[in-house]
Design a protein around this motif. Structure first.
Motif, PDB file in Angstrom:
ATOM      1  N   PRO A  40       1.893  13.068   8.470  1.00  0.00           N
ATOM      2  CA  PRO A  40       0.866  12.441   7.629  1.00  0.00           C
ATOM      3  C   PRO A  40       0.160  11.321   8.401  1.00  0.00           C
ATOM      4  O   PRO A  40       0.815  10.473   9.008  1.00  0.00           O
ATOM      5  CB  PRO A  40       1.679  11.896   6.445  1.00  0.00           C
ATOM      6  N   GLY A  41      -1.152  11.360   8.383  1.00  0.00           N
ATOM      7  CA  GLY A  41      -1.938  10.387   9.150  1.00  0.00           C
ATOM      8  C   GLY A  41      -2.452  10.946  10.459  1.00  0.00           C
ATOM      9  O   GLY A  41      -3.379  10.384  11.053  1.00  0.00           O
ATOM     10  N   TRP A  63       4.175   6.402  10.342  1.00  0.00           N
ATOM     11  CA  TRP A  63       4.883   7.222   9.352  1.00  0.00           C
ATOM     12  C   TRP A  63       6.241   7.655   9.916  1.00  0.00           C
ATOM     13  O   TRP A  63       7.264   7.574   9.232  1.00  0.00           O
ATOM     14  CB  TRP A  63       4.034   8.452   8.991  1.00  0.00           C
ATOM     15  N   ARG A  81       0.838  -1.196   0.000  1.00  0.00           N
ATOM     16  CA  ARG A  81       0.000   0.000   0.000  1.00  0.00           C
ATOM     17  C   ARG A  81       0.871   1.243   0.000  1.00  0.00           C
ATOM     18  O   ARG A  81       1.879   1.305   0.687  1.00  0.00           O
ATOM     19  CB  ARG A  81      -0.912   0.011   1.231  1.00  0.00           C
ATOM     20  N   ASP A  82       0.427   2.232  -0.748  1.00  0.00           N
ATOM     21  CA  ASP A  82       1.224   3.446  -0.852  1.00  0.00           C
ATOM     22  C   ASP A  82       1.003   4.385   0.315  1.00  0.00           C
ATOM     23  O   ASP A  82       1.854   5.201   0.616  1.00  0.00           O
ATOM     24  CB  ASP A  82       0.907   4.157  -2.172  1.00  0.00           C
ATOM     25  N   SER A  83      -0.159   4.302   0.946  1.00  0.00           N
ATOM     26  CA  SER A  83      -0.436   5.176   2.084  1.00  0.00           C
ATOM     27  C   SER A  83      -0.514   4.323   3.336  1.00  0.00           C
ATOM     28  O   SER A  83      -1.091   3.239   3.325  1.00  0.00           O
ATOM     29  CB  SER A  83      -1.772   5.893   1.872  1.00  0.00           C
ATOM     30  N   HIS A  84       0.053   4.816   4.435  1.00  0.00           N
ATOM     31  CA  HIS A  84      -0.026   4.056   5.677  1.00  0.00           C
ATOM     32  C   HIS A  84      -1.317   4.375   6.423  1.00  0.00           C
ATOM     33  O   HIS A  84      -1.703   3.661   7.325  1.00  0.00           O
ATOM     34  CB  HIS A  84       1.179   4.374   6.564  1.00  0.00           C
ATOM     35  N   TRP A  85      -1.998   5.458   6.074  1.00  0.00           N
ATOM     36  CA  TRP A  85      -3.188   5.841   6.842  1.00  0.00           C
ATOM     37  C   TRP A  85      -4.497   5.663   6.084  1.00  0.00           C
ATOM     38  O   TRP A  85      -5.568   5.730   6.668  1.00  0.00           O
ATOM     39  CB  TRP A  85      -3.056   7.279   7.350  1.00  0.00           C
ATOM     40  N   SER A 115      -2.447  14.739   4.940  1.00  0.00           N
ATOM     41  CA  SER A 115      -1.826  13.906   3.907  1.00  0.00           C
ATOM     42  C   SER A 115      -0.448  14.435   3.537  1.00  0.00           C
ATOM     43  O   SER A 115       0.406  13.691   3.085  1.00  0.00           O
ATOM     44  CB  SER A 115      -2.715  13.826   2.670  1.00  0.00           C
ATOM     45  N   GLU A 116      -0.252  15.719   3.706  1.00  0.00           N
ATOM     46  CA  GLU A 116       1.075  16.297   3.446  1.00  0.00           C
ATOM     47  C   GLU A 116       1.482  17.110   4.649  1.00  0.00           C
ATOM     48  O   GLU A 116       0.716  17.943   5.130  1.00  0.00           O
ATOM     49  CB  GLU A 116       1.023  17.237   2.239  1.00  0.00           C
TER      50      GLU A 116
END
Ligand code: SF4
Length: 490
Positions: free
Chosen positions: A434-435, A468, A153-157, A398-399
């Motif tokens: 992020p998250g 993250w 997965r590209d996003s951890h959240w 997210s950023e």
């Protein structure tokens, strides 16, 4: 140890599949391209030329899909001339459609695989290397549900969780049913098990994914299955946000609206594709709802969730669209008050019924109508966003702190209603990761985003943020070249 990079040219379904391709490659010993050394940065803005394997996951739905694919392949051809050991694989909808045609036009491609057989990618790469020959393998129907494959997965959240693949509809502009096949639903227990697993890995947001999520359950005889699935997601500890895409107005029933309104973690946001506000055009598109039904759905959604942000897709200039048809679209857009809209100028997709119609609309007429639609939607989107000023907003970051505008440092993320928000972080405040979740107050509504520059600000650090931070401190092993190993929208 060989490195890989996946370029994703399509929709959310492609992103989901790209995560599976990445997972498959990693479980077969490939490593992702992760940090960018200088030479790779100079080489190209794409930055993935240093990878031993570049996979291009294609889309047939988006405009100019073939042009974009062969543009990417042309760029990679020169890289491959310098690095003959590099391999290029092409998968996704366009690969399913063009098959050997891709090799015929771009003989430097090593592997072509389709939407039904992602699982063969590592084997085909190996076989191509061994035989020094291109490998093309396309299946006509799904053998392995992509969700059962390993994933990276590209996003951890935030995570995509597929509930179905394929589509039983026959919209005349769309190639998806031909390329993805008939709808196949996953069992609710499998979906919920995957949702539980991604939450236990740290995700706090899940988007349920299908070409037509409302028909979920028809294949196993339960028309209420999607509403039940949403309610079941409400029982999962640690799952803070549930979204879904895409629903279809024809099948969107009140039990789903009730489940959205009554389930604490289902977000007040809805992407409801209109496509056209003209009943005649909807009929020609073979979309089985009419504009009155569409507006009725929006009314009932807002009745139960007054704060819901509703977005849409609209096609301008479908064959045969008259001035009056287009005026009908403008009227429905005006009444619908979309917070934003994905607007497309119709362009024929090969092998779709609409492509063969003789009453195609001249490009200048389409462009003029398109400009008018954009102008209207910009006005509505701005007004809808301005109406948010003064409201408290909860944003999942997210950023991290990226943009510094004088003394103002802002993070970016999504509100509960999925609007993009830039939030000012007060000087001296702990930096959100992020998250993490921040709460502030909207001070400005712009056409496509909100700004929260308020002194009322609080931060909730989350487990996703911890993950993250831990990953940043000890990055996973990989070849140092780059960017995220999955890149969207090349
Ligand atoms: S509902 Fe229509 S537009 Fe959507 S995937 Fe199915 S055929 Fe295509």
């Amino acid at each position: 140890m060989r490195s890989y990079h996946v370029r994703t040219l399509g929709c959310q379904m492609n992103v989901h599949d790209s995560e599976r391709m990445a997972g498959l490659l990693q479980s077969n010993g490939y490593v992702p391209v992760i940090d960018v050394p200088e030479h790779a940065q100079r080489a190209t803005s794409a930055g993935d030329e240093g990878a031993d394997v570049v996979v291009i996951n294609t889309c047939s739905v988006r405009e100019n899909a073939a042009t974009r694919l062969f543009g990417n392949l042309g760029q990679l051809a020169s890289v491959k001339r310098e690095r003959p050991g590099m391999q290029i694989a092409v998968g996704g909808c366009l690969a399913q459609q063009m098959r050997q045609g891709i090799i015929d036009k771009a003989p430097w491609v090593d592997v072509v695989f389709g939407t039904h057989n992602l699982d063969v990618l590592p084997v085909l790469l190996e076989r191509s290397r061994h035989n020094a020959d291109a490998q093309v393998e396309i299946e006509e129907s799904l053998k392995v549900f992509p969700s059962t494959l390993p994933t990276r997965r590209d996003s951890h959240w935030a995570a995509w969780v597929s509930i179905s693949v394929g589509c039983n509809n026959t919209c005349t502009f769309c190639i998806v049913p031909q390329l993805r096949g008939k709808e196949r639903d996953r069992r609710p227990g499998d979906v919920l098990a995957e949702v539980g697993a991604v939450v236990s890995e740290g995700a706090l947001e899940v988007t349920l994914l299908g070409q037509n999520v409302n028909s979920y359950g028809v294949s196993f005889g339960d028309r209420g299955a999607f509403a039940k699935l949403l309610r079941a997601c409400g029982e999962i500890d640690g799952l803070e946000r549930v979204r879904f895409t895409s629903p279809h107005p024809a099948a969107f029933t009140d039990d789903v609206i009730d489940a959205m309104a009554e389930t604490h973690n289902v977000m007040p946001s809805l992407h409801m594709p209109l496509q056209s506000g003209s009943d005649a055009v909807l009929r020609a598109m073979r979309r089985s709802y009419r504009s009155a039904k569409f507006l009725g759905i929006l009314e009932r959604v807002r009745d139960r969730m007054p704060e819901a942000a509703i977005t849409t897709d609209i096609i301008v200039g479908f064959p045969g669209e008259t001035d009056q048809d287009f005026e009908d679209t403008l009227r429905v857009v005006e009444e619908s008050r979309f917070s934003s809209a994905f607007t497309f100028q119709y362009s024929p997709r090969p092998n779709t019924p609409a492509a063969d119609r003789e009453d195609q609309i001249p490009a200048d007429v389409v462009a003029e109508r398109y400009a008018r639609l954009i102008e209207l939607q910009e006005r509505i989107g701005t007004a809808e966003n301005e109406a948010c000023e003064g409201r408290e907003v909860e944003v999942v970051v997210s950023e991290g702190l990226g943009r510094k505008d004088g003394a103002t440092a802002r993070i970016s993320g999504r509100a509960r209603d999925n609007r993009l928000v830039h939030v000012a972080v007060p000087a001296g405040a702990k930096e959100p990761r992020p998250g993490d979740v921040v709460i502030s107050v909207i001070t400005h509504g712009a056409p496509h985003h909100l700004v929260a520059d308020s002194a009322q600000y609080s931060l909730r650090r989350t487990r996703a943020g911890d993950i993250w931070e831990a990953a940043k401190a000890a990055p996973p092993a990989g070849v140092s070249l780059g960017m995220p190993s999955i890149r969207v929208g090349a």
